[in-house]
Design an enzyme around this catalytic site. Structure first.
Site, mmCIF file in Angstrom:
data_model
loop_
_atom_site.group_PDB
_atom_site.id
_atom_site.type_symbol
_atom_site.label_atom_id
_atom_site.label_comp_id
_atom_site.label_asym_id
_atom_site.label_seq_id
_atom_site.Cartn_x
_atom_site.Cartn_y
_atom_site.Cartn_z
ATOM 1 N N GLU A 166 0.817 -1.208 0.000
ATOM 2 C CA GLU A 166 0.000 0.000 0.000
ATOM 3 C C GLU A 166 0.853 1.261 0.000
ATOM 4 O O GLU A 166 1.764 1.420 0.805
ATOM 5 C CB GLU A 166 -0.942 0.040 1.202
ATOM 6 C CG GLU A 166 -1.855 1.260 1.154
ATOM 7 C CD GLU A 166 -2.981 1.223 2.143
ATOM 8 O OE1 GLU A 166 -3.896 2.049 2.008
ATOM 9 O OE2 GLU A 166 -2.953 0.382 3.051
ATOM 10 N N GLU A 202 -12.294 1.519 3.795
ATOM 11 C CA GLU A 202 -11.379 1.926 4.848
ATOM 12 C C GLU A 202 -11.523 3.416 5.137
ATOM 13 O O GLU A 202 -10.659 4.240 4.804
ATOM 14 C CB GLU A 202 -9.933 1.572 4.496
ATOM 15 C CG GLU A 202 -9.083 1.508 5.761
ATOM 16 C CD GLU A 202 -7.627 1.280 5.485
ATOM 17 O OE1 GLU A 202 -7.040 0.468 6.203
ATOM 18 O OE2 GLU A 202 -7.066 1.920 4.582
#
Length: 308
Positions: free
Chosen positions: A188, A283
């Site tokens: 990420e 998220e």
């Protein structure tokens, strides 16, 4: 909200999983609402623990049942690796019963939010390998496929090329562990602090190309990438062959779609046209509190998912 805060919240609420024998549906009495239809979404959006606790209660298992009843077919659980084996098994069993998928959980041995893998030091690589092995066993308990990896912060005393090589070396070691099990670590790129080594998608893309493994791919977090580079659709297309997982959050604020500047309906339509069948991790936080805020999240996803 930082990833570290998501993980802390997950750990703080991990004990909220019930030990009862079954899951009771306490939501049947809710009034029907055409805007909040319970049909399955076009894309596979994945809420996390706490997002619907005002409706479902503190138990994560009851929250998962509520998510299913509202049309969601996946979950995310960043702190899953640090749950007890008993908790992991309960989550996995319920997901299997409902036919739901597990999204990402974080491969975190404690070194993600400091200078670590970029240094090339054996102690950090060994800890990463150990955590990857632990993650394989945890993934089996919930039939997980994707695992988030964050290579940590810059080592300011080393040239960038040396740091880049050190990260590639560590990712190759992780890929060797995950590949035999069909697991995919997704790297990420984050915007939380300029100290993070991976800042833009093209950097993560280069790491994945260098590792050359089906078990090393990109987690493309739309919220973070809007903050650091923008040009979302072009960037997604440019790096598409290495993107294996998507996460969602509007900017500014990191709340549900429709609360910020990102045209999520357009993005969802684009991803659908490209044939994306993976999980879309929610998220982000809720823009409003209480049950009203939870219904607003569902309503926002119904609106932005209506692109066909």
């Amino acid at each position: 909200m930082k990833r570290s805060e998501f993980i802390r919240n997950s750990l703080l609420t991990a004990g909220a999983i019930t030990t009862g024998a079954g899951i009771t549906n306490t939501f049947a009495a809710e009034k029907p609402n055409a805007a909040l239809s319970d049909q399955v979404f076009n894309m596979d959006y994945a809420p996390h623990q706490g997002m619907f606790e005002n409706h479902a209660g503190k138990s994560f298992l009851d929250q998962i049942q509520f998510m299913y009843d509202k049309g969601f077919r996946s979950i995310e659980d960043n702190g899953y690796l640090n749950r007890s084996i008993e908790e992991q098994e309960k989550i996995g069993n319920l997901l299997a019963k409902l036919g739901m998928r597990m999204g990402v959980f974080v491969v975190d041995g404690g070194d993600n939010w400091k200078t670590s893998l970029t240094t090339g030091k054996k102690e950090f690589k060994d800890k990463f390998v150990e955590t990857c092995k632990k993650s394989v066993e945890a993934a089996k308990r919930c039939n997980a496929k994707w695992l988030t990896v964050v290579p940590g912060f810059y080592e300011r005393n080393l040239p960038y090329g040396n740091q880049f090589a050190n990260v590639i070396d560590a990712m190759r070691a992780g890929a060797e562990i995950f590949e035999p099990h069909g697991l995919i670590m997704v790297l990420e790129t984050l915007s939380d602090t300029p100290e993070l080594f991976l800042q833009k998608t093209n950097e993560t893309y280069a790491v994945c190309k260098a590792v050359k493994s089906p078990s090393c791919k990109i987690l493309y977090d739309i919220y973070h990438m809007q903050r650091t580079e923008g040009d979302l659709i072009k960037t997604i297309d440019r790096c598409w062959d290495e993107i294996a997982y998507i996460q969602i959050g509007d900017n500014p604020g990191r709340k549900e779609p429709t609360t910020g500047e990102i045209n999520y309906k357009n993005l969802f339509k684009h991803l659908h046209k490209k044939g994306y069948k993976g999980v879309m991790g929610m998220e982000h936080g809720n823009s409003k509190g209480g049950k009203e805020g939870e219904l607003a999240v569902i309503s926002a996803y119904r609106a932005e998912d209506n692109f066909l």
